[in-house]
Write a protein that holds these residues in place. Sequence first.
Motif, PDB file in Angstrom:
ATOM      1  N   HIS A 168     -24.465  79.268  32.197  1.00 40.13           N
ATOM      2  CA  HIS A 168     -23.118  78.988  31.679  1.00 40.13           C
ATOM      3  C   HIS A 168     -22.462  77.963  32.601  1.00 40.13           C
ATOM      4  CE1 HIS A 168     -24.185  83.066  30.330  1.00 40.13           C
ATOM      5  NE2 HIS A 168     -23.426  82.832  29.276  1.00 40.13           N
ATOM      6  N   PRO A 169     -22.922  76.722  32.606  1.00 35.51           N
ATOM      7  CA  PRO A 169     -22.362  75.726  33.530  1.00 35.51           C
ATOM      8  C   PRO A 169     -20.955  75.309  33.124  1.00 35.51           C
ATOM      9  CG  PRO A 169     -23.896  74.685  32.019  1.00 35.51           C
ATOM     10  CD  PRO A 169     -23.994  76.158  31.766  1.00 35.51           C
ATOM     11  N   GLY A 170     -20.125  75.043  34.121  1.00 40.20           N
ATOM     12  CA  GLY A 170     -18.763  74.605  33.846  1.00 40.20           C
ATOM     13  C   GLY A 170     -18.170  73.906  35.053  1.00 40.20           C
ATOM     14  N   LYS A 171     -17.002  73.322  34.858  1.00 44.59           N
ATOM     15  CA  LYS A 171     -16.376  72.498  35.896  1.00 44.59           C
ATOM     16  C   LYS A 171     -15.193  73.170  36.582  1.00 44.59           C
ATOM     17  CE  LYS A 171     -18.936  68.834  34.949  1.00 44.59           C
ATOM     18  NZ  LYS A 171     -19.979  68.363  35.898  1.00 44.59           N
ATOM     19  N   ALA A 172     -14.656  74.265  36.000  1.00 45.99           N
ATOM     20  CA  ALA A 172     -13.424  74.848  36.545  1.00 45.99           C
ATOM     21  C   ALA A 172     -13.467  76.363  36.368  1.00 45.99           C
ATOM     22  CB  ALA A 172     -12.211  74.250  35.843  1.00 45.99           C
ATOM     23  N   ASP A 173     -13.846  77.077  37.419  1.00 40.97           N
ATOM     24  CA  ASP A 173     -14.050  78.518  37.325  1.00 40.97           C
ATOM     25  C   ASP A 173     -12.799  79.266  36.867  1.00 40.97           C
ATOM     26  OD1 ASP A 173     -16.656  78.231  38.104  1.00 40.97           O
ATOM     27  OD2 ASP A 173     -16.324  78.797  40.199  1.00 40.97           O
ATOM     28  N   ALA A 174     -11.650  78.987  37.490  1.00 39.45           N
ATOM     29  CA  ALA A 174     -10.435  79.742  37.174  1.00 39.45           C
ATOM     30  C   ALA A 174      -9.996  79.508  35.738  1.00 39.45           C
ATOM     31  CB  ALA A 174      -9.317  79.356  38.144  1.00 39.45           C
ATOM     32  N   GLU A 175     -10.068  78.260  35.284  1.00 37.70           N
ATOM     33  CA  GLU A 175      -9.659  77.945  33.918  1.00 37.70           C
ATOM     34  C   GLU A 175     -10.571  78.613  32.902  1.00 37.70           C
ATOM     35  OE1 GLU A 175      -8.950  74.047  31.028  1.00 37.70           O
ATOM     36  OE2 GLU A 175      -9.417  73.777  33.145  1.00 37.70           O
ATOM     37  N   LEU A 176     -11.866  78.584  33.163  1.00 34.48           N
ATOM     38  CA  LEU A 176     -12.820  79.197  32.239  1.00 34.48           C
ATOM     39  C   LEU A 176     -12.667  80.713  32.211  1.00 34.48           C
ATOM     40  CD1 LEU A 176     -15.879  76.926  33.023  1.00 34.48           C
ATOM     41  CD2 LEU A 176     -14.701  77.104  30.826  1.00 34.48           C
ATOM     42  N   ALA A 177     -12.403  81.320  33.371  1.00 41.54           N
ATOM     43  CA  ALA A 177     -12.215  82.766  33.415  1.00 41.54           C
ATOM     44  C   ALA A 177     -11.050  83.199  32.538  1.00 41.54           C
ATOM     45  CB  ALA A 177     -12.000  83.217  34.858  1.00 41.54           C
ATOM     46  N   ARG A 178     -10.006  82.370  32.476  1.00 42.64           N
ATOM     47  CA  ARG A 178      -8.843  82.724  31.664  1.00 42.64           C
ATOM     48  C   ARG A 178      -9.154  82.705  30.166  1.00 42.64           C
ATOM     49  NH1 ARG A 178      -6.033  79.568  35.523  1.00 42.64           N
ATOM     50  NH2 ARG A 178      -6.081  77.730  34.156  1.00 42.64           N
ATOM     51  N   LEU A 179     -10.191  81.989  29.774  1.00 42.30           N
ATOM     52  CA  LEU A 179     -10.553  81.909  28.368  1.00 42.30           C
ATOM     53  C   LEU A 179     -11.280  83.155  27.880  1.00 42.30           C
ATOM     54  CD1 LEU A 179     -11.771  78.196  28.174  1.00 42.30           C
ATOM     55  CD2 LEU A 179      -9.567  79.131  27.482  1.00 42.30           C
ATOM     56  N   TYR A 180     -11.797  83.953  28.804  1.00 40.47           N
ATOM     57  CA  TYR A 180     -12.504  85.175  28.439  1.00 40.47           C
ATOM     58  C   TYR A 180     -11.536  86.334  28.419  1.00 40.47           C
ATOM     59  CZ  TYR A 180     -17.013  82.861  28.934  1.00 40.47           C
ATOM     60  OH  TYR A 180     -18.080  82.034  28.758  1.00 40.47           O
ATOM     61  N   ALA A 181     -11.587  87.142  27.343  1.00 37.92           N
ATOM     62  CA  ALA A 181     -10.667  88.269  27.211  1.00 37.92           C
ATOM     63  C   ALA A 181     -10.796  89.230  28.391  1.00 37.92           C
ATOM     64  CB  ALA A 181     -10.941  89.007  25.895  1.00 37.92           C
ATOM     65  N   GLY A 182     -12.023  89.375  28.897  1.00 33.72           N
ATOM     66  CA  GLY A 182     -12.240  90.287  30.013  1.00 33.72           C
ATOM     67  C   GLY A 182     -12.021  89.655  31.375  1.00 33.72           C
ATOM     68  N   GLY A 183     -11.636  88.365  31.404  1.00 33.24           N
ATOM     69  CA  GLY A 183     -11.411  87.700  32.682  1.00 33.24           C
ATOM     70  C   GLY A 183     -12.678  87.607  33.520  1.00 33.24           C
ATOM     71  N   TRP A 184     -13.768  87.192  32.893  1.00 33.84           N
ATOM     72  CA  TRP A 184     -15.075  87.135  33.569  1.00 33.84           C
ATOM     73  C   TRP A 184     -15.018  86.147  34.729  1.00 33.84           C
ATOM     74  CZ3 TRP A 184     -19.947  84.260  31.551  1.00 33.84           C
ATOM     75  CH2 TRP A 184     -21.065  84.668  32.292  1.00 33.84           C
ATOM     76  N   GLU A 185     -15.127  86.643  35.937  1.00 29.39           N
ATOM     77  CA  GLU A 185     -15.065  85.794  37.122  1.00 29.39           C
ATOM     78  C   GLU A 185     -16.483  85.352  37.499  1.00 29.39           C
ATOM     79  OE1 GLU A 185     -12.911  87.791  40.166  1.00 29.39           O
ATOM     80  OE2 GLU A 185     -11.031  87.840  39.014  1.00 29.39           O
ATOM     81  N   HIS A 186     -16.927  84.332  36.818  1.00 30.71           N
ATOM     82  CA  HIS A 186     -18.288  83.828  36.962  1.00 30.71           C
ATOM     83  C   HIS A 186     -18.253  82.492  37.691  1.00 30.71           C
ATOM     84  CE1 HIS A 186     -22.505  83.412  35.792  1.00 30.71           C
ATOM     85  NE2 HIS A 186     -22.254  82.175  35.399  1.00 30.71           N
ATOM     86  N   SER A 187     -19.299  82.203  38.463  1.00 30.43           N
ATOM     87  CA  SER A 187     -19.356  80.916  39.156  1.00 30.43           C
ATOM     88  C   SER A 187     -20.009  79.878  38.244  1.00 30.43           C
ATOM     89  CB  SER A 187     -20.131  81.040  40.473  1.00 30.43           C
ATOM     90  OG  SER A 187     -20.114  79.804  41.162  1.00 30.43           O
ATOM     91  N   PHE A 188     -19.224  79.391  37.302  1.00 26.96           N
ATOM     92  CA  PHE A 188     -19.705  78.358  36.384  1.00 26.96           C
ATOM     93  C   PHE A 188     -20.077  77.086  37.154  1.00 26.96           C
ATOM     94  CE2 PHE A 188     -16.617  81.026  34.193  1.00 26.96           C
ATOM     95  CZ  PHE A 188     -17.292  81.393  33.047  1.00 26.96           C
ATOM     96  N   THR A 189     -19.308  76.786  38.210  1.00 29.96           N
ATOM     97  CA  THR A 189     -19.553  75.556  38.965  1.00 29.96           C
ATOM     98  C   THR A 189     -20.878  75.606  39.714  1.00 29.96           C
ATOM     99  OG1 THR A 189     -18.164  76.468  40.738  1.00 29.96           O
ATOM    100  CG2 THR A 189     -17.126  74.941  39.193  1.00 29.96           C
ATOM    101  N   SER A 190     -21.301  76.798  40.151  1.00 27.87           N
ATOM    102  CA  SER A 190     -22.605  76.911  40.807  1.00 27.87           C
ATOM    103  C   SER A 190     -23.726  76.561  39.843  1.00 27.87           C
ATOM    104  CB  SER A 190     -22.817  78.338  41.342  1.00 27.87           C
ATOM    105  OG  SER A 190     -21.923  78.625  42.394  1.00 27.87           O
ATOM    106  N   GLU A 191     -23.585  76.980  38.599  1.00 30.31           N
ATOM    107  CA  GLU A 191     -24.613  76.683  37.608  1.00 30.31           C
ATOM    108  C   GLU A 191     -24.582  75.218  37.211  1.00 30.31           C
ATOM    109  OE1 GLU A 191     -25.450  81.032  35.812  1.00 30.31           O
ATOM    110  OE2 GLU A 191     -24.417  79.659  34.467  1.00 30.31           O
ATOM    111  N   ASP A 192     -23.393  74.634  37.199  1.00 33.54           N
ATOM    112  CA  ASP A 192     -23.286  73.198  36.945  1.00 33.54           C
ATOM    113  C   ASP A 192     -24.003  72.415  38.039  1.00 33.54           C
ATOM    114  OD1 ASP A 192     -22.046  70.950  35.423  1.00 33.54           O
ATOM    115  OD2 ASP A 192     -21.009  70.610  37.312  1.00 33.54           O
ATOM    116  N   THR A 193     -23.786  72.814  39.283  1.00 29.53           N
ATOM    117  CA  THR A 193     -24.472  72.172  40.412  1.00 29.53           C
ATOM    118  C   THR A 193     -25.984  72.332  40.288  1.00 29.53           C
ATOM    119  OG1 THR A 193     -22.584  72.526  41.893  1.00 29.53           O
ATOM    120  CG2 THR A 193     -24.735  72.184  42.922  1.00 29.53           C
ATOM    121  N   ALA A 194     -26.412  73.508  39.862  1.00 36.56           N
ATOM    122  CA  ALA A 194     -27.843  73.793  39.780  1.00 36.56           C
ATOM    123  C   ALA A 194     -28.554  72.893  38.781  1.00 36.56           C
ATOM    124  CB  ALA A 194     -28.064  75.262  39.417  1.00 36.56           C
ATOM    125  N   ILE A 195     -27.963  72.698  37.589  1.00 34.17           N
ATOM    126  CA  ILE A 195     -28.678  71.905  36.583  1.00 34.17           C
ATOM    127  C   ILE A 195     -28.632  70.408  36.885  1.00 34.17           C
ATOM    128  CG2 ILE A 195     -28.404  73.591  34.742  1.00 34.17           C
ATOM    129  CD1 ILE A 195     -26.163  71.833  33.614  1.00 34.17           C
TER     130      ILE A 195
END
Length: 268
Positions: free
Chosen positions: A216-243
Amino acid sequence: VRDGVERGLLRSASLMAGESAFDEAVAIAKAHSALGVGVHFTLVDGRPVLPPADVPSLVGSDGRFRPNHMAFVRDYFLGRIRRDDIHHELMAQAQKILRAGLRPDHVDSHQHIHILPGVFSIALDVAEAAGIHAVRIPAVDVGDGGFFEGGVGAIVGRLGLYTLATLARRQAHHRGFVTPDHFAGLVAGAAVTENYLVQLADALPQDGTTTEVMLHPGKADAELARLYAGGWEHSFTSEDTAILSPAVRAAFEAHALSSVNFAALARR
C-alpha cells in the motif's frame, strides 16, 4: 502508483470505484500501459457506487459501508446482509471501471472480503460477466517468517485468512480463473520495507511460478490514515520507498526476476 510504475517495480494496482480519487486513478492507468488494473471490490470502509437506498443491507444510516471486515463478517453470518445487495453493488463497481475505458485484468477486495464463503462465488460471477478471469488469493505462506508474529489474535487472523484463501483458490481454478501461485506481503498491518523485498528476492522460487506481493505505497502517512474509517496507522511511505529502491531493483535483477501484472498469468 504513478511513481511506482514509472521509476520502480510496480506493475499492478487495484482501483476502488466508489472513492474520491477515481478519476485521477483512471487517468494514471490510461497513461501507463505497463500498469495492470484490478477491480478492488469494496464492501467495508467506503461508500457504495449505487445509491444507498438500492443496497440497504450494506450501508448504515450515513450511507456508508460498515467500518471494517469484522463488522461485515458478523452481520453477514447473522443474515443481516443480502446476497442480492452484494451482487448488485459489486457489479456496479466493475461496470463503472469498464465505462471509464479501462479493461481490468483481475479482481481483489478491500480487507480481503471477497474470499468469504458465498461472497467469493458472487465476486467470480461479477468478474466473469465483466470479462475478467484472474483473482487475488491472499494466502500468505505459513512458512513466511512473519506468519507467527504478534499476538494470538493476529496469528488466528492470518490462519483464518490462509484457510479461506486456500479454499477460494480451489474454487477459482475449478471455474477456470487464473491466480498467482504464491502470495507475499504483511497482512496484519506491518509495512513491506526495502529490506523485506531484498530478502524476498533471495527467497522467491525460480521455477517459473508467479508471486503477488501486496503493498500500500503512499506519500503522506497522516493524510492517508485519516481516509480510513479505522484510522489505520500504516507506514505507506516505507512501502513507497521500497518499490522505488535501487537496492530492491538490483536484487530482483540479480535473480533474473521479472515484475509483471495479472495479464501475464493469462499469457502463461
